[in-house]
Design a protein around this motif. Structure first.
Motif, PDB file in Angstrom:
ATOM      1  N   LEU A 122       0.832  -1.205   0.000  1.00  0.00           N
ATOM      2  CA  LEU A 122       0.000   0.000   0.000  1.00  0.00           C
ATOM      3  C   LEU A 122       0.866   1.254   0.000  1.00  0.00           C
ATOM      4  O   LEU A 122       0.573   2.241  -0.692  1.00  0.00           O
ATOM      5  CB  LEU A 122      -0.927  -0.010   1.224  1.00  0.00           C
ATOM      6  N   PHE A 123       1.968   1.229   0.754  1.00  0.00           N
ATOM      7  CA  PHE A 123       2.884   2.381   0.777  1.00  0.00           C
ATOM      8  C   PHE A 123       3.445   2.637  -0.627  1.00  0.00           C
ATOM      9  O   PHE A 123       3.479   3.785  -1.097  1.00  0.00           O
ATOM     10  CB  PHE A 123       4.009   2.097   1.769  1.00  0.00           C
ATOM     11  N   GLN A 124       3.887   1.577  -1.311  1.00  0.00           N
ATOM     12  CA  GLN A 124       4.457   1.739  -2.650  1.00  0.00           C
ATOM     13  C   GLN A 124       3.401   2.159  -3.658  1.00  0.00           C
ATOM     14  O   GLN A 124       3.710   2.838  -4.634  1.00  0.00           O
ATOM     15  CB  GLN A 124       5.118   0.429  -3.086  1.00  0.00           C
ATOM     16  N   SER A 125       2.134   1.771  -3.431  1.00  0.00           N
ATOM     17  CA  SER A 125       1.073   2.100  -4.367  1.00  0.00           C
ATOM     18  C   SER A 125       0.598   3.536  -4.229  1.00  0.00           C
ATOM     19  O   SER A 125       0.164   4.138  -5.203  1.00  0.00           O
ATOM     20  CB  SER A 125      -0.120   1.164  -4.158  1.00  0.00           C
ATOM     21  N   VAL A 126       0.654   4.111  -3.001  1.00  0.00           N
ATOM     22  CA  VAL A 126       0.044   5.413  -2.741  1.00  0.00           C
ATOM     23  C   VAL A 126       1.073   6.512  -2.535  1.00  0.00           C
ATOM     24  O   VAL A 126       0.940   7.615  -3.061  1.00  0.00           O
ATOM     25  CB  VAL A 126      -0.896   5.318  -1.515  1.00  0.00           C
ATOM     26  N   TYR A 127       2.132   6.234  -1.770  1.00  0.00           N
ATOM     27  CA  TYR A 127       3.031   7.293  -1.329  1.00  0.00           C
ATOM     28  C   TYR A 127       4.406   7.263  -2.001  1.00  0.00           C
ATOM     29  O   TYR A 127       5.267   8.045  -1.651  1.00  0.00           O
ATOM     30  CB  TYR A 127       3.219   7.218   0.198  1.00  0.00           C
ATOM     31  N   PHE A 128       4.605   6.338  -2.941  1.00  0.00           N
ATOM     32  CA  PHE A 128       5.907   6.209  -3.592  1.00  0.00           C
ATOM     33  C   PHE A 128       5.710   6.306  -5.107  1.00  0.00           C
ATOM     34  O   PHE A 128       4.858   5.624  -5.677  1.00  0.00           O
ATOM     35  CB  PHE A 128       6.542   4.862  -3.213  1.00  0.00           C
ATOM     36  N   PHE A 129       6.481   7.191  -5.765  1.00  0.00           N
ATOM     37  CA  PHE A 129       6.343   7.415  -7.199  1.00  0.00           C
ATOM     38  C   PHE A 129       7.701   7.212  -7.862  1.00  0.00           C
ATOM     39  O   PHE A 129       8.705   7.734  -7.387  1.00  0.00           O
ATOM     40  CB  PHE A 129       5.881   8.854  -7.494  1.00  0.00           C
ATOM     41  N   ASN A 130       7.723   6.488  -8.975  1.00  0.00           N
ATOM     42  CA  ASN A 130       8.935   6.434  -9.787  1.00  0.00           C
ATOM     43  C   ASN A 130       8.546   6.276 -11.250  1.00  0.00           C
ATOM     44  O   ASN A 130       7.377   6.098 -11.603  1.00  0.00           O
ATOM     45  CB  ASN A 130       9.882   5.322  -9.332  1.00  0.00           C
ATOM     46  N   ILE A 131       9.532   6.335 -12.122  1.00  0.00           N
ATOM     47  CA  ILE A 131       9.263   6.350 -13.565  1.00  0.00           C
ATOM     48  C   ILE A 131       8.688   5.029 -14.048  1.00  0.00           C
ATOM     49  O   ILE A 131       7.998   4.971 -15.076  1.00  0.00           O
ATOM     50  CB  ILE A 131      10.567   6.705 -14.328  1.00  0.00           C
ATOM     51  N   HIS A 132       8.919   3.925 -13.303  1.00  0.00           N
ATOM     52  CA  HIS A 132       8.403   2.624 -13.732  1.00  0.00           C
ATOM     53  C   HIS A 132       6.881   2.596 -13.717  1.00  0.00           C
ATOM     54  O   HIS A 132       6.257   1.883 -14.503  1.00  0.00           O
ATOM     55  CB  HIS A 132       8.965   1.519 -12.840  1.00  0.00           C
ATOM     56  N   HIS A 133       6.257   3.362 -12.805  1.00  0.00           N
ATOM     57  CA  HIS A 133       4.794   3.399 -12.779  1.00  0.00           C
ATOM     58  C   HIS A 133       4.256   3.957 -14.101  1.00  0.00           C
ATOM     59  O   HIS A 133       3.265   3.459 -14.637  1.00  0.00           O
ATOM     60  CB  HIS A 133       4.316   4.267 -11.613  1.00  0.00           C
ATOM     61  N   LEU A 134       4.897   5.022 -14.621  1.00  0.00           N
ATOM     62  CA  LEU A 134       4.457   5.594 -15.886  1.00  0.00           C
ATOM     63  C   LEU A 134       4.774   4.653 -17.052  1.00  0.00           C
ATOM     64  O   LEU A 134       3.983   4.508 -17.990  1.00  0.00           O
ATOM     65  CB  LEU A 134       5.125   6.953 -16.104  1.00  0.00           C
ATOM     66  N   GLU A 135       5.953   4.000 -17.014  1.00  0.00           N
ATOM     67  CA  GLU A 135       6.321   3.086 -18.090  1.00  0.00           C
ATOM     68  C   GLU A 135       5.382   1.888 -18.149  1.00  0.00           C
ATOM     69  O   GLU A 135       5.026   1.410 -19.230  1.00  0.00           O
ATOM     70  CB  GLU A 135       7.757   2.618 -17.896  1.00  0.00           C
ATOM     71  N   ASN A 136       4.939   1.398 -16.991  1.00  0.00           N
ATOM     72  CA  ASN A 136       3.989   0.285 -16.984  1.00  0.00           C
ATOM     73  C   ASN A 136       2.655   0.699 -17.589  1.00  0.00           C
ATOM     74  O   ASN A 136       1.979  -0.098 -18.249  1.00  0.00           O
ATOM     75  CB  ASN A 136       3.775  -0.213 -15.553  1.00  0.00           C
ATOM     76  N   MET A 137       2.269   1.953 -17.371  1.00  0.00           N
ATOM     77  CA  MET A 137       1.004   2.424 -17.929  1.00  0.00           C
ATOM     78  C   MET A 137       1.058   2.447 -19.455  1.00  0.00           C
ATOM     79  O   MET A 137       0.065   2.231 -20.143  1.00  0.00           O
ATOM     80  CB  MET A 137       0.687   3.819 -17.372  1.00  0.00           C
ATOM     81  N   HIS A 138       2.257   2.715 -20.047  1.00  0.00           N
ATOM     82  CA  HIS A 138       2.397   2.745 -21.503  1.00  0.00           C
ATOM     83  C   HIS A 138       2.092   1.389 -22.124  1.00  0.00           C
ATOM     84  O   HIS A 138       1.694   1.305 -23.296  1.00  0.00           O
ATOM     85  CB  HIS A 138       3.817   3.177 -21.893  1.00  0.00           C
ATOM     86  N   LYS A 139       2.300   0.309 -21.384  1.00  0.00           N
ATOM     87  CA  LYS A 139       2.137  -1.028 -21.924  1.00  0.00           C
ATOM     88  C   LYS A 139       0.683  -1.495 -21.922  1.00  0.00           C
ATOM     89  O   LYS A 139       0.367  -2.545 -22.471  1.00  0.00           O
ATOM     90  CB  LYS A 139       2.975  -2.031 -21.121  1.00  0.00           C
TER      91      LYS A 139
END
Length: 972
Positions: A122-139
């Motif tokens: 939950l911490f990584q899903s809500v309070y932690f941001f990195n470029i991989h989150h955006l890259e995963n959305m591209h797929k």
């Protein structure tokens, strides 16, 4: 919650590292490999535990140098103050200690409470941001993008979307309504076939259906009899229950009649108790008044003859001052004794020290002139002497060690020489090891490689020739019907290639024969050596060992020579030490002469010089003590004279000694002061007693008025009439309370009967219940007979079913039915879980999602510069509204706008729960944004800073221009 400090004991590349004074918006800049990811991993490890040892997808960052693994975070938590969370190596996830500001400690439970139940996912899903989150959305495809963002709006990531897909996939593996391949569908088809076969088997038994019908009829009769027996039993229990209520009903009727006869009795609330309390108050007031009069008489008699002595009261301040000065007097007297004792001790010490230096008792100590130069000279002499003594021990020890090492080295060289080979044996081995076999073998391998090369070349040339010929033939066939010249031109390249290949083939054939001849010659020459190959290898190994032995002997002889040179150097150093020691001894004699001390004490110069210094100190102390003794004696005599003058004013015979007189005066003063205090106390007490007498009179008058008002309220003339009416009121109250209790106990009966309409209260006799039991027993006997008949029918049907094929098919049917039921249970687990998840999402959509989407819409508008104004749900996904009123689904947006939409939703989710103000951690998530989008993003981050602490990690220097210098921390 705010992160104030990061302290790393050992984690990855960091050892004993601290990052303090972390700001509400902290930018942490560092190039690649500077440690940004390590710090982010460290923060998560302290909060949620170190990654498991066997986990391969997440690094544990254990220090390589043996440093202590772990570290601590210092947080500022509302309502709890400063909290320190420390996690070090221990069990799988490490041992955690939570230290609160008030000194209390806790463990994992306290940390979970502190984080409000947030876990690592939950911490990584809500309070932690990195470029991989955006890259995963591209797929993600366009159809799934809206549902992905909907899931992100729920928990900050696509975890709900993944969970929903997983449950649907697992459920469909077991069953599809229109499918055939899932396991449950296959079992249903198989069970239907087995059921048809079972029905066919039943047809072979003629009487089977008749017996089954009779069994059903018998079972129906049994059910009817049991229902009738149950009704009889219910009636019996109901009548029994009625009989238990009959005494209460009769008592209820009697109480109501009694209350009607008495009627209403007006009487004050708790009247009898109030009258009794008033009577007690009146009697108590009379008794207290009598006792007060007796006490006042005693106090008046005690006041006579209690006047204090005026002398002590007039000189109270002087007597108190003298008495309080007693500690000073005692200290002065004690100091006088101490000074005399210390002077005697110094005299004895001085005589002993002079005697130790072989000097007379009357030696003039002032003759010694000890200055800094002399002290430095003595200190230098002492240090030099100590150094020379240490040097001697070191040189002697070194000489002894070198001699031992030299002897050991000589023995080692002798042993090595004994292991060397004789000269004739060495020559024989060198002859065997010098053969040319290795060179012939290398040439043989080279010859084989050349032959293989020629074979490969021939295969390649044949393949190329075949390919060209095939293409030419194909071309000739294609142009054969058009023009003969085209066919001729198509075959021409093949003929040219064939003419060129013939000479080259002859050259390759000649070269191959030459290499084959050389190979045969080498095989003939190698035949004579290969039989002795093992002996040649043994000779080479022996010579190699001999060579290593000779090199070792040379090295050891060089080391032996070095040891002998070091031993000679040590002997020279010992001779030099002796000369330096003689010079030091002469310096000691010169110092002793300067101090007027015998030269034979030069060996103890340090102790002698300390003694001289001590004698100088003793002489200075004696002078100081003598001066102080005179001052102390003068003050003692002055204090004694003042006390004697004061004592003679009271009585000439009063003075004895200072302490005794001061104590006696103080004791007498205390007695007179106590008399004065007691006299004033008696006067005050007498006034208080008089005041209490007045209060008692008022209390008595008030009680009598209150009693008269109570009689008037009850409508009675006197006390006896009031008591009689009060008892009647109490009787009515008891009846009413008993009636209320009966009513409450009759509540179960009121649900079935209207008690007010019951005039006659019947009671059912034992004969009535005996009749019901007799009827029930008759039905029971009939039921037992029917049970026996059904058992006989079951036996007959069982014989038919167990007779052969039918029994086997019936068992097969039940077995497959059981397997189907077990598979359905497994399918139901996934189906129910999917339904529960959908219900939870529906509830979240109705209760919480609107608030999240309002915040996300506001964030999205800021990020897009007002181009988009709203995010709203549309079915199972999200849609956005442009400023001109046109709606769009996420897959219809540009890639950069999709990223802005994702960020807006993530920020809204992290801001949704106001009770969890966890810091936000951003790790280079926006490196693909242009300058305009970065400006909008930084505006949103500055607004988020008011509600969250933000830690921004980046390796891109151009981003630093958006922040103030004091907010930037550089990792090196």
């Amino acid at each position: 919650m705010r992160l104030k400090e990061i302290r790393i004991y050992g984690y990855g590349k960091f050892e004993d590292y601290a990052l303090t004074n972390i700001r509400p918006f902290q930018v942490i800049y560092g190039e690649n490999e500077a440690g940004k990811s390590t710090i982010l991993s460290f923060i998560q490890s302290v909060l949620f535990g170190f990654p498991p040892v066997r986990q391969t997808n997440e690094c544990r960052y254990e220090p390589k140098t043996g440093a202590k693994y772990g570290g601590a975070l210092v947080l500022e938590v509302p309502g709890k103050g400063e909290v320190r969370i420390e996690r070090i190596r221990g069990k799988s996830q490490g041992d955690v200690t939570v230290l609160f500001e008030d000194g209390t400690r806790g463990g994992e439970e306290a940390l979970a409470e502190l984080l409000s139940g947030i876990d690592k996912p939950l911490f990584q899903s809500v309070y932690f941001f990195n470029i991989h989150h955006l890259e995963n959305m591209h797929k993600i495809s366009g159809d799934d993008l809206g549902r992905f963002l909907f899931s992100t709006g729920a928990v900050g990531s696509d975890r709900i979307l993944e969970a929903e897909k997983f449950l649907e996939r697992e459920a469909e593996k077991w069953f599809k309504p229109s499918g055939k391949k899932p396991l449950i569908n296959e079992r249903i088809i198989d069970l239907q076939g087995t059921e048809e076969k079972l029905k066919e088997a039943k047809g072979f038994v003629q009487s089977y259906q008749t017996l089954c019908r009779r069994r059903e009829e018998t079972g129906e009769k049994i059910r009817r009899l049991r229902d009738e027996m149950m009704k009889i039993e219910e009636e019996r229990l109901k009548k029994k229950e009625w009989n238990s209520f009959v005494p209460l009903l009769r008592e209820r009727k009697e109480l109501k009649e009694n209350l009607r006869e008495i009627g209403e009795v007006p009487f004050p609330e708790d009247g009898l108790s109030r009258l009794e309390r008033l009577e007690v108050r009146l009697k108590a007031a009379e008794g207290q008044a009598e006792r007060l009069r007796e006490r006042m008489d005693r106090v008046r008699s005690e006041l006579e003859g209690m006047e204090p002595d005026p002398f002590f009261l007039e000189h109270e301040a002087q007597i108190v001052y003298v008495y309080e000065s007693l500690p000073v007097y005692r200290q002065l007297a004690e100091r006088e004794r101490e000074l005399k004792f210390q002077l005697d001790g110094l005299d004895r010490e001085e005589e002993g020290l002079l005697e130790g230096l072989h000097l007379p008792k009357d030696f003039p100590v002032s003759r010694w002139q000890i200055d800094l130069a002399l002290k430095k000279r003595v200190e230098t002499y002492t240090q030099r002497r100590h150094f020379l003594q240490m040097k001697k021990r070191e040189l002697e020890q070194k000489r002894e060690d070198l001699a031992d090492k030299r002897d050991e080295k000589r023995l080692l060289i002798d042993r090595l020489k004994q292991r060397q080979l004789p000269a004739d044996r060495k020559r024989e081995l060198e002859r065997w090891a010098g053969e040319e076999t290795p060179f012939l073998e290398r040439e043989y391998r080279w010859t084989e490689e050349q032959l293989n090369r020629l074979k490969n070349k021939k295969r390649t040339r044949n393949f190329q020739l075949a390919a060209v010929l095939s293409l030419s033939a194909l071309a000739a066939l294609l142009f054969a019907g058009k023009n003969p010249w085209y066919s001729a031109f198509a075959i021409l390249p093949a003929l040219i290639l064939l003419l060129l290949a013939l000479p080259e083939g002859k050259r390759d054939l000649s070269e191959r024969r030459r290499w084959e001849k050389r190979k045969a010659e080498l095989e003939a020459r190698l035949g004579g050596f290969r039989g002795n190959k093992e002996r040649i290898l043994q000779a080479k190994e022996a010579l190699e060992r001999e060579k290593e032995l000779e090199q070792q002997i040379q090295r050891e002889e060089i080391r032996l020579e070095q040891l002998e040179n070091q031993l000679l150097e040590t002997e020279e150093n010992l001779l030099q030490w002796k000369r330096e020691m003689e010079e030091n001894w002469q310096e000691g004699k010169d110092i002793m002469k300067a101090l007027y001390l015998p030269e034979h004490l030069a060996g103890h110069l340090t102790e002698a010089f300390r003694t001289v210094e001590r004698l100088k100190e003793i002489r200075a102390q004696k002078d100081r003590f003598a001066d102080e003794l005179g001052e102390v004696r003068g003050r003692l005599e002055q204090m004694e004279a003042e006390l004697k003058t004061l004592a003679e004013k009271g009585s000439p015979l009063f003075y004895r000694d200072y302490v005794g007189t001061a104590v006696s005066l103080r004791q007498a003063l205390n007695r007179e002061l106590e008399k004065r205090r007691e006299y004033a106390e008696k006067r005050r007490k007498l006034a208080e007693l008089a005041e209490q007498m007045e209060d008692l009179a008022k209390e008595k008058e008030a009680a009598e008025k209150e009693r008269t008002a109570l009689f008037r309220e009850a409508g009675t003339e006197g006390k006896e009439d009031f008591i009689r009416r009060g008892k009647l009121a109490e009787t009515r109250k008891k009846w009413e309370e008993r009636l209320k209790d009966i009513e409450s106990r009759l509540e179960p009966l009121k649900a079935a009967e209207d008690l007010e309409r019951i005039h006659d209260i019947p009671y059912y006799s034992e004969a009535f219940f005996a009749g019901l039991e007799e009827k029930r027993d008759g039905l029971k006997r009939e039921l037992e007979q029917l049970e026996k008949e059904r058992a006989a029918l079951d036996h007959q049907i069982g014989v038919i079913e167990n007779g052969g094929t039918f029994h086997e098919r019936l068992a097969e049917f039940h077995q497959k039915k059981y397997l189907l039921r077990e598979d359905v249970k497994k399918w139901a687990v996934y189906r129910v879980a999917a339904d529960l998840l959908q219900a939870a999402m529906k509830r979240f959509k109705e209760e919480n999602l609107p608030e999240v989407l309002r915040a996300a819409s506001r964030n999205f508008s800021i990020l897009t510069g007002g181009k988009y104004t709203q995010i709203f749900p549309d079915g199972g996904q999200l849609a956005v509204l442009r400023a001109d009123g046109i709606p769009f689904f996420p897959h219809e947006l540009s890639q950069a706008t999709k990223e802005q939409l994702f960020i807006a939703i993530r920020f809204a989710v992290s801001d949704w729960n106001r009770s969890r103000r966890i810091p936000l951690f951003i790790d280079d998530s926006f490196v693909h944004f242009d300058e305009n989008r970065l400006n909008h993003l930084m505006g949103l981050l500055r607004e988020m800073e008011k509600r969250h602490q933000i830690l921004f990690f980046t390796c891109h220097k151009h981003l630093l221009s958006f922040f103030e210098k004091e907010k930037i921390f550089h990792l090196k």
